[in-house]
Design a protein around this motif. Structure first.
Motif, PDB file in Angstrom:
ATOM      1  N   PHE A 150     -27.650  16.162  34.019  1.00 49.63           N
ATOM      2  CA  PHE A 150     -28.369  15.019  34.564  1.00 49.63           C
ATOM      3  C   PHE A 150     -28.337  13.866  33.564  1.00 49.63           C
ATOM      4  CE2 PHE A 150     -30.451  18.925  35.982  1.00 49.63           C
ATOM      5  CZ  PHE A 150     -30.433  18.785  37.365  1.00 49.63           C
ATOM      6  N   PRO A 151     -28.210  12.622  34.045  1.00 46.67           N
ATOM      7  CA  PRO A 151     -28.389  11.494  33.123  1.00 46.67           C
ATOM      8  C   PRO A 151     -29.791  11.565  32.528  1.00 46.67           C
ATOM      9  CG  PRO A 151     -27.523  10.754  35.238  1.00 46.67           C
ATOM     10  CD  PRO A 151     -27.943  12.176  35.423  1.00 46.67           C
ATOM     11  N   TYR A 152     -29.914  11.185  31.270  1.00 44.57           N
ATOM     12  CA  TYR A 152     -31.221  11.254  30.617  1.00 44.57           C
ATOM     13  C   TYR A 152     -31.513   9.934  29.909  1.00 44.57           C
ATOM     14  CZ  TYR A 152     -35.131  12.753  27.764  1.00 44.57           C
ATOM     15  OH  TYR A 152     -36.372  12.852  27.189  1.00 44.57           O
ATOM     16  N   GLY A 153     -32.616   9.296  30.292  1.00 42.06           N
ATOM     17  CA  GLY A 153     -33.020   8.056  29.638  1.00 42.06           C
ATOM     18  C   GLY A 153     -32.104   6.890  29.917  1.00 42.06           C
ATOM     19  N   CYS A 154     -31.371   6.956  31.015  1.00 43.70           N
ATOM     20  CA  CYS A 154     -30.433   5.884  31.360  1.00 43.70           C
ATOM     21  C   CYS A 154     -30.223   5.901  32.870  1.00 43.70           C
ATOM     22  CB  CYS A 154     -29.096   6.062  30.629  1.00 43.70           C
ATOM     23  SG  CYS A 154     -28.343   7.693  30.834  1.00 43.70           S
ATOM     24  N   GLU A 155     -29.680   4.811  33.418  1.00 43.72           N
ATOM     25  CA  GLU A 155     -29.445   4.736  34.859  1.00 43.72           C
ATOM     26  C   GLU A 155     -28.298   5.638  35.300  1.00 43.72           C
ATOM     27  OE1 GLU A 155     -29.035   0.847  36.421  1.00 43.72           O
ATOM     28  OE2 GLU A 155     -30.944   0.117  35.607  1.00 43.72           O
ATOM     29  N   GLY A 163     -12.384  23.039  32.758  1.00 42.97           N
ATOM     30  CA  GLY A 163     -12.665  24.464  32.610  1.00 42.97           C
ATOM     31  C   GLY A 163     -13.862  24.911  33.418  1.00 42.97           C
ATOM     32  N   VAL A 164     -14.242  24.108  34.430  1.00 38.39           N
ATOM     33  CA  VAL A 164     -15.425  24.388  35.234  1.00 38.39           C
ATOM     34  C   VAL A 164     -15.062  24.391  36.717  1.00 38.39           C
ATOM     35  CG1 VAL A 164     -16.972  23.397  33.503  1.00 38.39           C
ATOM     36  CG2 VAL A 164     -16.066  21.926  35.316  1.00 38.39           C
ATOM     37  N   GLU A 165     -15.966  24.867  37.554  1.00 40.06           N
ATOM     38  CA  GLU A 165     -15.725  24.929  38.992  1.00 40.06           C
ATOM     39  C   GLU A 165     -15.508  23.539  39.585  1.00 40.06           C
ATOM     40  OE1 GLU A 165     -15.405  26.593  42.861  1.00 40.06           O
ATOM     41  OE2 GLU A 165     -15.289  27.487  40.861  1.00 40.06           O
ATOM     42  N   TYR A 166     -16.277  22.567  39.103  1.00 43.42           N
ATOM     43  CA  TYR A 166     -16.173  21.202  39.603  1.00 43.42           C
ATOM     44  C   TYR A 166     -15.820  20.270  38.449  1.00 43.42           C
ATOM     45  CZ  TYR A 166     -18.775  23.447  43.371  1.00 43.42           C
ATOM     46  OH  TYR A 166     -19.176  24.307  44.357  1.00 43.42           O
ATOM     47  N   PRO A 167     -14.538  20.157  38.126  1.00 44.09           N
ATOM     48  CA  PRO A 167     -14.131  19.285  37.022  1.00 44.09           C
ATOM     49  C   PRO A 167     -14.321  17.813  37.381  1.00 44.09           C
ATOM     50  CG  PRO A 167     -12.204  20.143  38.144  1.00 44.09           C
ATOM     51  CD  PRO A 167     -13.388  20.830  38.763  1.00 44.09           C
ATOM     52  N   THR A 168     -14.494  17.004  36.366  1.00 50.73           N
ATOM     53  CA  THR A 168     -14.645  15.566  36.584  1.00 50.73           C
ATOM     54  C   THR A 168     -13.806  14.811  35.561  1.00 50.73           C
ATOM     55  OG1 THR A 168     -16.556  15.351  35.094  1.00 50.73           O
ATOM     56  CG2 THR A 168     -17.021  15.857  37.403  1.00 50.73           C
ATOM     57  N   MET A 169     -13.427  13.608  35.926  1.00 56.41           N
ATOM     58  CA  MET A 169     -12.722  12.725  35.006  1.00 56.41           C
ATOM     59  C   MET A 169     -13.427  11.370  35.032  1.00 56.41           C
ATOM     60  SD  MET A 169     -10.478  12.143  32.744  1.00 56.41           S
ATOM     61  CE  MET A 169      -9.485  13.640  32.853  1.00 56.41           C
ATOM     62  N   ARG A 170     -14.163  11.111  33.985  1.00 55.19           N
ATOM     63  CA  ARG A 170     -14.955   9.872  33.891  1.00 55.19           C
ATOM     64  C   ARG A 170     -15.798   9.646  35.139  1.00 55.19           C
ATOM     65  NH1 ARG A 170     -14.163   6.543  29.616  1.00 55.19           N
ATOM     66  NH2 ARG A 170     -12.469   7.123  28.183  1.00 55.19           N
ATOM     67  N   GLN A 171     -16.434  10.699  35.589  1.00 57.65           N
ATOM     68  CA  GLN A 171     -17.306  10.633  36.761  1.00 57.65           C
ATOM     69  C   GLN A 171     -18.627   9.971  36.393  1.00 57.65           C
ATOM     70  OE1 GLN A 171     -16.968  11.850  40.132  1.00 57.65           O
ATOM     71  NE2 GLN A 171     -18.872  10.663  40.319  1.00 57.65           N
ATOM     72  N   LYS A 172     -19.089   9.080  37.260  1.00 53.93           N
ATOM     73  CA  LYS A 172     -20.383   8.432  37.063  1.00 53.93           C
ATOM     74  C   LYS A 172     -21.466   9.300  37.686  1.00 53.93           C
ATOM     75  CE  LYS A 172     -22.852   4.087  37.937  1.00 53.93           C
ATOM     76  NZ  LYS A 172     -22.748   2.718  38.504  1.00 53.93           N
ATOM     77  N   ASP A 189     -12.273  29.183  27.492  1.00 56.80           N
ATOM     78  CA  ASP A 189     -11.299  28.692  26.517  1.00 56.80           C
ATOM     79  C   ASP A 189     -10.871  27.260  26.820  1.00 56.80           C
ATOM     80  OD1 ASP A 189     -11.264  31.071  25.088  1.00 56.80           O
ATOM     81  OD2 ASP A 189      -9.660  31.926  26.312  1.00 56.80           O
ATOM     82  N   GLN A 190     -10.932  26.879  28.088  1.00 55.43           N
ATOM     83  CA  GLN A 190     -10.523  25.535  28.492  1.00 55.43           C
ATOM     84  C   GLN A 190     -11.711  24.597  28.698  1.00 55.43           C
ATOM     85  OE1 GLN A 190      -7.286  24.558  28.637  1.00 55.43           O
ATOM     86  NE2 GLN A 190      -6.867  26.603  27.837  1.00 55.43           N
ATOM     87  N   PHE A 191     -12.913  25.106  28.465  1.00 50.05           N
ATOM     88  CA  PHE A 191     -14.097  24.289  28.713  1.00 50.05           C
ATOM     89  C   PHE A 191     -14.156  23.108  27.754  1.00 50.05           C
ATOM     90  CE2 PHE A 191     -18.392  22.936  27.755  1.00 50.05           C
ATOM     91  CZ  PHE A 191     -18.941  22.759  29.001  1.00 50.05           C
ATOM     92  N   SER A 192     -14.425  21.930  28.309  1.00 47.28           N
ATOM     93  CA  SER A 192     -14.713  20.759  27.494  1.00 47.28           C
ATOM     94  C   SER A 192     -15.610  19.826  28.288  1.00 47.28           C
ATOM     95  CB  SER A 192     -13.432  20.022  27.075  1.00 47.28           C
ATOM     96  OG  SER A 192     -12.834  19.376  28.171  1.00 47.28           O
ATOM     97  N   MET A 193     -16.433  19.098  27.564  1.00 50.04           N
ATOM     98  CA  MET A 193     -17.291  18.104  28.187  1.00 50.04           C
ATOM     99  C   MET A 193     -17.376  16.906  27.257  1.00 50.04           C
ATOM    100  SD  MET A 193     -21.302  18.300  29.420  1.00 50.04           S
ATOM    101  CE  MET A 193     -21.001  19.744  30.431  1.00 50.04           C
ATOM    102  N   THR A 194     -17.146  15.727  27.797  1.00 46.94           N
ATOM    103  CA  THR A 194     -17.213  14.495  27.022  1.00 46.94           C
ATOM    104  C   THR A 194     -18.117  13.507  27.733  1.00 46.94           C
ATOM    105  OG1 THR A 194     -14.954  14.800  26.206  1.00 46.94           O
ATOM    106  CG2 THR A 194     -15.901  12.593  26.018  1.00 46.94           C
ATOM    107  N   ILE A 195     -19.092  12.977  27.014  1.00 43.55           N
ATOM    108  CA  ILE A 195     -19.942  11.922  27.554  1.00 43.55           C
ATOM    109  C   ILE A 195     -19.374  10.593  27.062  1.00 43.55           C
ATOM    110  CG2 ILE A 195     -22.279  10.967  27.648  1.00 43.55           C
ATOM    111  CD1 ILE A 195     -23.309  13.792  27.049  1.00 43.55           C
ATOM    112  N   HIS A 196     -18.871   9.801  27.980  1.00 40.77           N
ATOM    113  CA  HIS A 196     -18.250   8.533  27.625  1.00 40.77           C
ATOM    114  C   HIS A 196     -19.282   7.404  27.533  1.00 40.77           C
ATOM    115  CE1 HIS A 196     -14.353  10.415  28.413  1.00 40.77           C
ATOM    116  NE2 HIS A 196     -14.861  10.857  29.550  1.00 40.77           N
TER     117      HIS A 196
END
Length: 206
Positions: A150-155, A163-172, A189-196
């Motif tokens: 969940f977004p936290y402290g921001c809009e 590496g997840v069931e529902y992958p995202t690419m720069r999803q808002k 092994d393929q799991f990654s998460m990046t907050i842009h």
């Protein structure tokens, strides 16, 4: 070595919760968290709070505060740990009790971020953490585990995941729509998460 804060929320499975504590960790019992210390097999290095939850001031109390104060007892423990030089925190007993205290404890995680630390709230099945853009995110989860973002402290927060069931690419992820509920790890092994952009509250079910 990390700082363990034992709060007065709820602990049911002491054996499972012991896995978060390692020899040499600095343990703070915050108010009613003192009741849980024995079940966790630890002797607190510091006992503090206003002791309204405990119902009495114990002889072992190191710091006693008035009940009318700005900080929760858990936040007092966070500030004490930071002053001692700790930057890695685990808060046990910070979930499962009063909802307002759970929200306050999530705020304590953000306080840690802003003061050069990192932390998690943990119970028998759940780990809660807060991350911001650029933070390194290592999963606490095992393969098949569920998590929500969940977004936290921001809009909104912009997040990529793989590496997840529902992958995202720069999803808002918008704060007004719970898009990030109930994803799960398919390949650890393929799991990654990046907050842009923004910040995210990540709730993991292990």
């Amino acid at each position: 070595m990390k700082c363990i804060i034992v709060s007065a929320g709820k602990i049911a499975d002491f054996e499972r919760m012991k896995s978060f504590i390692a020899p040499g960790d600095y343990v703070i019992a915050a108010d009613g968290g003192l009741r849980y210390a024995e079940g966790l097999g630890v002797e607190p290095d510091c006992v503090l709070g206003d002791f309204d939850s405990l119902g009495y001031i114990p002889d072992c109390a190191d710091e006693v505060y008035p009940s009318q104060k700005d900080d929760t007892d858990t936040m007092l423990a966070v500030k004490h740990g930071l002053a001692k030089g700790f930057r890695n925190f685990v808060i046990l007993g910070g979930l499962g009790g009063r909802l307002d205290h759970t929200v306050a404890n999530i705020s304590a995680l953000e306080y840690l971020r802003r003061h050069g630390g990192k932390g998690m709230l943990a119970d028998e099945h759940t780990v809660v953490r807060v991350f911001g853009a650029g933070d390194a995110i290592m999963p606490f989860m095992r393969e098949g585990s569920y998590f929500s973002v969940f977004p936290y402290g921001c809009e909104y927060a912009v997040i990529s995941m793989s590496g997840v069931e529902y992958p995202t690419m720069r999803q808002k992820f918008d704060a007004a729509f719970p898009l990030g509920v109930s994803n799960h790890v398919k390949d650890s092994d393929q799991f990654s998460m990046t907050i842009h952009e923004g910040k995210a509250l990540i709730i993991e079910y292990c």
